[in-house]
Design an enzyme around this catalytic site. Structure first.
Site, PDB file in Angstrom:
ATOM      1  N   ASN A 181      55.133  12.955  18.771  1.00  0.00           N
ATOM      2  CA  ASN A 181      56.151  12.781  19.795  1.00  0.00           C
ATOM      3  C   ASN A 181      57.484  13.182  19.164  1.00  0.00           C
ATOM      4  O   ASN A 181      57.891  12.612  18.150  1.00  0.00           O
ATOM      5  CB  ASN A 181      56.187  11.326  20.258  1.00  0.00           C
ATOM      6  CG  ASN A 181      54.892  10.924  20.946  1.00  0.00           C
ATOM      7  OD1 ASN A 181      54.273  11.728  21.634  1.00  0.00           O
ATOM      8  ND2 ASN A 181      54.460   9.685  20.751  1.00  0.00           N
ATOM      9  N   HIS A 223      55.919  11.554  12.320  1.00  0.00           N
ATOM     10  CA  HIS A 223      54.561  11.022  12.179  1.00  0.00           C
ATOM     11  C   HIS A 223      53.638  11.721  13.158  1.00  0.00           C
ATOM     12  O   HIS A 223      54.052  12.097  14.260  1.00  0.00           O
ATOM     13  CB  HIS A 223      54.522   9.506  12.400  1.00  0.00           C
ATOM     14  CG  HIS A 223      55.180   9.046  13.667  1.00  0.00           C
ATOM     15  ND1 HIS A 223      56.541   8.949  13.800  1.00  0.00           N
ATOM     16  CD2 HIS A 223      54.656   8.665  14.853  1.00  0.00           C
ATOM     17  CE1 HIS A 223      56.825   8.525  15.022  1.00  0.00           C
ATOM     18  NE2 HIS A 223      55.697   8.357  15.688  1.00  0.00           N
TER      19      HIS A 223
HETATM   20  P1  AMP Z   1      56.171   7.070  18.475  1.00  0.00           P
HETATM   21  O1  AMP Z   1      56.346   6.522  19.853  1.00  0.00           O
HETATM   22  O2  AMP Z   1      55.485   8.390  18.454  1.00  0.00           O
HETATM   23  O3  AMP Z   1      57.452   7.056  17.680  1.00  0.00           O
HETATM   24  O4  AMP Z   1      55.138   6.097  17.767  1.00  0.00           O
HETATM   25  C1  AMP Z   1      55.493   5.100  16.876  1.00  0.00           C
HETATM   26  C2  AMP Z   1      54.214   4.368  16.538  1.00  0.00           C
HETATM   27  O5  AMP Z   1      54.454   3.578  15.393  1.00  0.00           O
HETATM   28  C3  AMP Z   1      53.723   3.423  17.645  1.00  0.00           C
HETATM   29  O6  AMP Z   1      52.400   3.807  18.028  1.00  0.00           O
HETATM   30  C4  AMP Z   1      53.756   2.052  16.987  1.00  0.00           C
HETATM   31  O7  AMP Z   1      52.702   1.227  17.380  1.00  0.00           O
HETATM   32  C5  AMP Z   1      53.687   2.410  15.504  1.00  0.00           C
HETATM   33  N1  AMP Z   1      54.261   1.435  14.594  1.00  0.00           N
HETATM   34  C6  AMP Z   1      55.496   0.898  14.641  1.00  0.00           C
HETATM   35  N2  AMP Z   1      55.686   0.046  13.618  1.00  0.00           N
HETATM   36  C7  AMP Z   1      54.533   0.070  12.884  1.00  0.00           C
HETATM   37  C8  AMP Z   1      54.099  -0.589  11.692  1.00  0.00           C
HETATM   38  N3  AMP Z   1      54.876  -1.456  11.036  1.00  0.00           N
HETATM   39  N4  AMP Z   1      52.852  -0.331  11.237  1.00  0.00           N
HETATM   40  C9  AMP Z   1      52.053   0.531  11.897  1.00  0.00           C
HETATM   41  N5  AMP Z   1      52.402   1.193  13.017  1.00  0.00           N
HETATM   42  C10 AMP Z   1      53.629   0.961  13.512  1.00  0.00           C
END
Ligand code: AMP
Length: 118
Positions: free
Chosen positions: A82, A95
Site C-alpha cells: 500500500n 512493507h
Molecule cells: P498498511 O495499511 O499497508 O500500512 O499496513 C500496516 C500493517 O501493519 C497492518 O496490516 C497492521 O496490522 C500491521 N501492523 C501494525 N503494527 C504492527 C506490529 N506491531 N506488528 C505486526 N504488524 C503490525
C-alpha cells in the site's frame, strides 16, 4: 522512530519468520488471511515510490524464500504494498504484505470503469 524501525531494533516484539542483513519478515499483528506476513527493509524507506531498483532486486529472493519457508509457493499467495494515502498505507515504513493460506477474493471498487485505449 517509526514502529517498524522499533521492531527492527527489537524495541517492540514481533513474531519473526525470516531475517537477513537487509530484510525482516514477521507475522502481521492483525491478520487479514490465514497467513499474513509483512516483509520490510531494515533501512527506513517510507514507501514503494521511494525505494531503489537495487533494493527491490535484493528483496525479491528474500520474499521468494519466505514463500517457500511458509509453504505458500505451490498454491500461491498475494503480494501487496500500500503506497501512500490513496493506497491505504498506515505505517510509513515500506512493507510488503504476503497473504495466503486460502483462495483470496478480489475486490472491485464501485467507481471502477473501463478506460478508452489511447
Ligand atoms: P498498511 O495499511 O499497508 O500500512 O499496513 C500496516 C500493517 O501493519 C497492518 O496490516 C497492521 O496490522 C500491521 N501492523 C501494525 N503494527 C504492527 C506490529 N506491531 N506488528 C505486526 N504488524 C503490525
Amino acid at each position: 522512530m517509526c514502529i517498524f524501525c522499533q521492531i527492527v531494533k527489537g524495541e517492540i516484539p514481533s513474531n519473526k519468520v525470516l531475517e537477513d542483513d537487509d530484510f525482516l519478515c514477521f507475522h502481521d499483528i492483525n491478520p487479514a488471511a490465514p497467513v499474513h506476513l509483512l516483509v520490510i527493509p531494515k533501512e527506513h524507506i517510507e514507501k514503494f515510490q521511494d525505494v531503489s531498483g537495487e533494493m527491490m532486486a535484493k528483496m525479491t529472493p528474500f520474499i521468494q524464500k519466505v514463500a517457500q519457508l511458509m509453504e505458500l509457493d505451490e498454491n500461491g499467495y498475494r503480494l501487496i504494498t500500500n503506497n501512500g494515502r490513496d493506497g491505504g498505507q498506515e505505517v510509513g515504513h515500506l512493507h510488503f504484505h504476503i497473504l495466503g493460506g486460502t483462495r483470496l477474493a478480489w475486490h472491485r471498487f464501485d467507481d471502477a470503469h473501463p478506460k478508452e485505449s489511447l
